[in-house]
Design a protein around this motif. Structure first.
Motif, PDB file in Angstrom:
ATOM      1  N   ALA A   1      33.809  56.009  59.542  1.00 48.63           N
ATOM      2  CA  ALA A   1      34.396  54.695  59.282  1.00 48.63           C
ATOM      3  C   ALA A   1      33.386  53.769  58.608  1.00 48.63           C
ATOM      4  CB  ALA A   1      34.904  54.076  60.578  1.00 48.63           C
ATOM      5  N   VAL A   2      32.147  53.791  59.088  1.00 51.32           N
ATOM      6  CA  VAL A   2      31.106  52.974  58.480  1.00 51.32           C
ATOM      7  C   VAL A   2      30.848  53.418  57.042  1.00 51.32           C
ATOM      8  CG1 VAL A   2      28.623  52.491  58.540  1.00 51.32           C
ATOM      9  CG2 VAL A   2      29.983  52.333  60.640  1.00 51.32           C
ATOM     10  N   TYR A   3      30.785  54.715  56.830  1.00 53.63           N
ATOM     11  CA  TYR A   3      30.532  55.237  55.486  1.00 53.63           C
ATOM     12  C   TYR A   3      31.655  54.859  54.529  1.00 53.63           C
ATOM     13  CZ  TYR A   3      29.269  58.586  51.820  1.00 53.63           C
ATOM     14  OH  TYR A   3      28.920  59.161  50.617  1.00 53.63           O
ATOM     15  N   ALA A   4      32.898  54.894  55.010  1.00 53.11           N
ATOM     16  CA  ALA A   4      34.034  54.505  54.158  1.00 53.11           C
ATOM     17  C   ALA A   4      33.957  53.034  53.781  1.00 53.11           C
ATOM     18  CB  ALA A   4      35.342  54.805  54.886  1.00 53.11           C
ATOM     19  N   ALA A   5      33.482  52.203  54.703  1.00 56.25           N
ATOM     20  CA  ALA A   5      33.390  50.764  54.442  1.00 56.25           C
ATOM     21  C   ALA A   5      32.183  50.406  53.596  1.00 56.25           C
ATOM     22  CB  ALA A   5      33.331  49.999  55.770  1.00 56.25           C
ATOM     23  N   ASN A   6      31.110  51.182  53.739  1.00 50.85           N
ATOM     24  CA  ASN A   6      29.867  50.874  53.028  1.00 50.85           C
ATOM     25  C   ASN A   6      29.052  52.155  52.885  1.00 50.85           C
ATOM     26  OD1 ASN A   6      27.395  49.989  52.086  1.00 50.85           O
ATOM     27  ND2 ASN A   6      27.276  48.238  53.477  1.00 50.85           N
ATOM     28  N   PRO A   7      29.244  52.886  51.802  1.00 50.09           N
ATOM     29  CA  PRO A   7      28.567  54.183  51.641  1.00 50.09           C
ATOM     30  C   PRO A   7      27.087  54.076  51.294  1.00 50.09           C
ATOM     31  CG  PRO A   7      29.892  53.692  49.713  1.00 50.09           C
ATOM     32  CD  PRO A   7      30.198  52.615  50.707  1.00 50.09           C
ATOM     33  N   ASP A   8      26.560  52.856  51.185  1.00 47.02           N
ATOM     34  CA  ASP A   8      25.172  52.679  50.779  1.00 47.02           C
ATOM     35  C   ASP A   8      24.194  52.685  51.949  1.00 47.02           C
ATOM     36  OD1 ASP A   8      25.826  52.502  48.092  1.00 47.02           O
ATOM     37  OD2 ASP A   8      26.041  50.319  48.156  1.00 47.02           O
ATOM     38  N   ILE A   9      24.637  52.304  53.137  1.00 47.70           N
ATOM     39  CA  ILE A   9      23.689  52.074  54.226  1.00 47.70           C
ATOM     40  C   ILE A   9      23.385  53.346  55.023  1.00 47.70           C
ATOM     41  CG2 ILE A   9      24.177  49.622  54.478  1.00 47.70           C
ATOM     42  CD1 ILE A   9      26.078  50.305  56.771  1.00 47.70           C
ATOM     43  N   LEU A  10      22.175  53.388  55.582  1.00 47.15           N
ATOM     44  CA  LEU A  10      21.821  54.429  56.530  1.00 47.15           C
ATOM     45  C   LEU A  10      22.627  54.240  57.814  1.00 47.15           C
ATOM     46  CD1 LEU A  10      17.921  54.298  56.208  1.00 47.15           C
ATOM     47  CD2 LEU A  10      19.438  56.025  55.199  1.00 47.15           C
TER      48      LEU A  10
END
Length: 410
Positions: free
Chosen positions: A248-257
């Motif tokens: 879910a985090v990756y879908a919202a913001n694929p840039d962050i660790l």
């Protein structure tokens, strides 16, 4: 109380090396985002190793505000963080803030959160102190707007923002009975947790220039509440929810660790490092199979101040609980970067904890292995903690009784 930062010689040296290197020179040109994982290393957009060296700034307790703003301005606090050589801040938050925004009529104002947490009289007094130190705010400034202001100042002074989900229900962390311990606990609604992570990942992408990374959950641990929705305390449960949250985090913001904590208050990550465990035969974990594998980072907490004797034995114990994450080899293993995202000790003048076996052995080990790390804790006090207002933090590296002072000692 006077809280000063004291470190062992090896850790002092590592801070100085970082702060004096070309990358971290005055008004340092921060290594370019986005950050990623390359085998055991955190790397920048040019695939150059990033030494992740930071400090914790609490913001997840009752007021849901970054601590210390009644004593210093955001700009002054961040300046001292920068001058000390840190290149990252682990800012903590509570899912409750997002729930208020999405379910309860919108974010709460500065005046409202202080009154609710401290009472009318003390809340009004603290409101005046915060606005005096930070005149850009008003009584109607919201909690998230204050977080935004912290994020922008960190960016202005070239410091990465690592945003950590500390709790769901905004309170002091962490006990086995606080209702925040494990998936399905009294306040740990997993659906709202994943929603909150996704919301803040997207918000940070749009508004925080140096947003580098997000911690999915702080100190997962056994719960003693007996909540009817509590899920089994197993590594299989951990995998189910942590990977769903990461996606879910990756879908919202694929840039962050994306930082993955383990069990037992984040002291134990070994089964995730090894990819399996005899304690849960159904558990199998392969980081490479996920689309966010190049954003994956392990985090670990270490506060075992009771250790004594051989550093070699201590390091062996830490490795057995997952500190070997950066060196593990073999079929099915998940070698990845490791950040000790919390460690620290009593910083009062009367304490010699900085000279203890714990401090010396751990700091030597982190330097030897080139782990990232984040010291607990920046704040010298809390607006309110465990029912006590202006609670004194003996682990705090800054004094609340006089202007910010940081002392590095060998």
């Amino acid at each position: 109380m006077v809280c000063l930062l004291k470190t062992s010689q090896s850790l002092f040296t590592s801070i100085i090396l970082i702060s004096s290197s070309p990358v971290f020179a005055a008004k340092r040109a921060l290594q370019p985002l986005p950050l990623s994982r390359n085998d055991r290393w955190i790397v920048d957009a040019n695939n150059t190793h990033v030494p992740f060296v930071g400090v914790n700034w609490p913001g997840a307790a009752g007021t849901m505000l970054p601590e210390g703003l009644g004593y210093q301005s955001i700009a002054n606090i961040v300046q001292k963080i920068s001058e000390t050589g840190f290149n990252a801040v682990r800012l903590t938050f509570a899912i409750e803030m997002v729930d208020d925004i999405l379910d309860h009529g919108g974010d709460v104002s500065l005046s409202g959160t202080l009154t609710r947490s401290l009472g009318q009289t003390n809340g009004t007094t603290m409101l005046g102190k915060i606005i005096s130190n930070n005149p850009q705010f008003t009584a109607s400034t919201t909690r998230l707007q204050i977080t935004d202001a912290v994020a922008l100042e960190l960016a202005a002074q070239n410091i990465y923002l690592h945003y950590d989900n500390h709790v769901s229900n905004a309170t002091w962390c962490c006990s086995l009975s606080d209702g925040n311990s494990w998936f399905g606990d009294t306040y740990f609604d997993t659906t709202k947790w994943i929603r909150g992570l996704s919301y803040m990942a997207a918000h940070g992408k749009a508004n925080w220039p140096t947003f580098s990374s997000m911690g999915l959950r702080n100190e997962l641990r056994l719960s003693t509440t007996g909540a009817s929705t509590l899920q089994p305390y197993t590594w299989s449960t951990w995998k189910t929810y942590m990977t769903e949250a990461a996606s879910a985090v990756y879908a919202a913001n694929p840039d962050i660790l994306i930082f993955f904590s383990g069990l037992d208050s984040d002291f134990n990550i070994e089964p995730a490092v090894g990819g399996s465990t005899l304690l849960d035969p159904a558990f199998s974990f392969n980081v490479a199979s996920y689309e966010w594998s190049n954003k994956f980072v392990f985090e670990m907490h270490e506060y075992d101040e009771s250790i004594s004797g051989s550093c070699t034995i201590y390091k062996t114990i830490l490795n057995s609980f997952g500190a070997d994450a950066t060196t593990k080899t073999g079929s099915g293993t998940n070698r990845a970067p490791l950040v000790i995202s919390e460690w620290g000790h009593d910083e009062t003048d009367a304490s010699d904890a900085y000279q203890s076996a714990y401090s010396i052995c751990l700091s030597d080990f982190m330097a030897e292995m080139q782990f990232g790390w984040m010291l607990w804790v920046l704040a010298g006090s809390y607006y309110i903690r465990s029912g006590t207002q202006d609670y004194d933090e003996t682990y705090g590296m800054v004094s609340i009784l006089r202007p910010l002072i940081l002392e590095l000692t060998g």
